[in-house]
Design an enzyme around this catalytic site. Sequence first.
Site, PDB file in Angstrom:
ATOM      1  N   MET A 145      12.172  24.517   3.768  1.00 15.14           N
ATOM      2  CA  MET A 145      11.322  23.795   2.816  1.00 15.14           C
ATOM      3  C   MET A 145      12.141  22.912   1.877  1.00 15.14           C
ATOM      4  O   MET A 145      11.770  21.774   1.583  1.00 15.14           O
ATOM      5  CB  MET A 145      10.488  24.789   1.991  1.00 15.14           C
ATOM      6  CG  MET A 145       9.470  24.105   1.085  1.00 15.14           C
ATOM      7  SD  MET A 145       8.580  25.265   0.048  1.00 15.14           S
ATOM      8  CE  MET A 145       7.601  26.153   1.263  1.00 15.14           C
ATOM      9  N   TYR A 178      16.290  29.534   9.947  1.00 16.59           N
ATOM     10  CA  TYR A 178      15.070  30.236  10.369  1.00 16.59           C
ATOM     11  C   TYR A 178      14.912  30.205  11.885  1.00 16.59           C
ATOM     12  O   TYR A 178      15.165  29.185  12.534  1.00 16.59           O
ATOM     13  CB  TYR A 178      13.836  29.549   9.769  1.00 16.59           C
ATOM     14  CG  TYR A 178      13.606  29.858   8.319  1.00 16.59           C
ATOM     15  CD1 TYR A 178      13.413  31.163   7.872  1.00 16.59           C
ATOM     16  CD2 TYR A 178      13.557  28.829   7.392  1.00 16.59           C
ATOM     17  CE1 TYR A 178      13.179  31.428   6.533  1.00 16.59           C
ATOM     18  CE2 TYR A 178      13.326  29.078   6.043  1.00 16.59           C
ATOM     19  CZ  TYR A 178      13.136  30.388   5.626  1.00 16.59           C
ATOM     20  OH  TYR A 178      12.911  30.653   4.302  1.00 16.59           O
ATOM     21  N   ARG A 188     -10.680  -0.347  14.540  1.00 16.40           N
ATOM     22  CA  ARG A 188     -10.503   0.424  13.309  1.00 16.40           C
ATOM     23  C   ARG A 188     -11.433  -0.213  12.291  1.00 16.40           C
ATOM     24  O   ARG A 188     -12.633  -0.012  12.350  1.00 16.40           O
ATOM     25  CB  ARG A 188      -9.021   0.421  12.887  1.00 16.40           C
ATOM     26  CG  ARG A 188      -8.703   1.430  11.813  1.00 16.40           C
ATOM     27  CD  ARG A 188      -7.233   1.471  11.454  1.00 16.40           C
ATOM     28  NE  ARG A 188      -6.748   0.219  10.871  1.00 16.40           N
ATOM     29  CZ  ARG A 188      -5.526   0.038  10.381  1.00 16.40           C
ATOM     30  NH1 ARG A 188      -4.646   1.024  10.412  1.00 16.40           N
ATOM     31  NH2 ARG A 188      -5.161  -1.112   9.860  1.00 16.40           N
ATOM     32  N   LYS A 245       0.846  -1.200   0.000  1.00 16.35           N
ATOM     33  CA  LYS A 245       0.000   0.000   0.000  1.00 16.35           C
ATOM     34  C   LYS A 245       0.881   1.250   0.000  1.00 16.35           C
ATOM     35  O   LYS A 245       2.082   1.166   0.301  1.00 16.35           O
ATOM     36  CB  LYS A 245      -0.918  -0.019   1.225  1.00 16.35           C
ATOM     37  CG  LYS A 245      -0.178  -0.015   2.563  1.00 16.35           C
ATOM     38  CD  LYS A 245      -1.092  -0.389   3.711  1.00 16.35           C
ATOM     39  CE  LYS A 245      -0.329  -0.350   5.036  1.00 16.35           C
ATOM     40  NZ  LYS A 245      -1.104  -0.950   6.132  1.00 16.35           N
TER      41      LYS A 245
END
Length: 379
Positions: free
Chosen positions: A315, A262, A139, A37
Amino acid sequence: MTFGPPLRMQINVAALAGNWRLLAEKTGPATCAGVVKADAYGLGVEIAVPALAGAGCATFFVATPAEGIEVRALAPDAAIYVLDGLLGAIADYATHQLRPVLGSPDALTAWCAFRDTLNSDAGRHNLVAALHVDTGMNRLGLTMAEAIAIAAETDTVNGANRAGIGLLMSHFACADTPNHPLNLSQIDRFAAVRGLFPALPGSLANSAGIFLRPEAHHDQVRPGIALYGGASHPAATLANVVSAQARIVQIRSAPSGESVGYGATQFLKRDSRLAIVAAGYGDGYPRAAGSGDDRPGASVAIGGHIAPLAGRVSMDLIAVNVTDLPENAVQVGAYAELFGPTIAIDDVARHAGTIGYELLTNLSRRAVREVIAEGENAQ
Ligand SMILES: *Cc1c(COP(=O)(O)O)cnc(C)c1O
């Protein structure tokens, strides 16, 4: 200087096949499926499925019908189960011979009705499904009471098998925590469920479940993460399969006392050398793995040397403190390993407060995938 993609994922298909064989041997006579998956946990189904099929894997599990259709094109004769059950157009399951994992009475009813519309036994014969019973995860899957009710019906599973059920399954919630008491109760409950459907083969274990105890194996095991070299259980020692690497785009010096990145979260305590590497959270490298004065971040490996991140993850970029590395080991254009044979994927994940599964499936977005043969070296 070499020219390769800024970010690449090297996939060792021989190691992947070897991991499958190892799990298959460990769990025999149970059959070993492959869970592919999420594009084979980010590796790419077009790479993972042929490698697994070549090793002998004849059953695949995916999450959605769209994933199943992709796998069908790569494995024409395999059994393909769709874990999320009946989604989208039910006819797709017939067209592509996908097997839904049915986990509610409604889904079972819909599947039976669909099979009834086919007017040939041969057509129905090809429409197989799995029945999923929840044993403690809450689930997907039938409740125990629903399973008991279905077991008592004579026309669906135990009697006429109008639903064409070929597999009875459940799923562990805590197999990666071997001593968690829920493991044993799920093993016990699944044994009880199998008693309700005596004719059906059973499947319970994911990767970590395989290492719990042989009573968890039943007739088919369903490993995912262990195939791909991620941590599953303390006793599992499988080969590394994926090496994620990003190129160094600049090397700079920065004086003691200045900050990096940053938010100025990390100050240099000495004159330092920094390598700026072309991967960031936009590539799926977790922002939470960054470094600050209050907490260390993840590390990368450059030429086999381990070096810590400096400051936050941007990023598209990370800064790595390479002050302690031999000068000639760090070159612009060379690749830094984000995780792979030197940096364990689960170490990076731990620094980011997540798991190897998330890192693998996220990093795939911009990475160029390259297939390598066993033993072949990066770069
Ligand atoms: C994802 C999944 C697996 C594989 O789990 P791993 O921990 O990756 O081995 C097996 N069974 C089900 C139902 C799953 O959702």
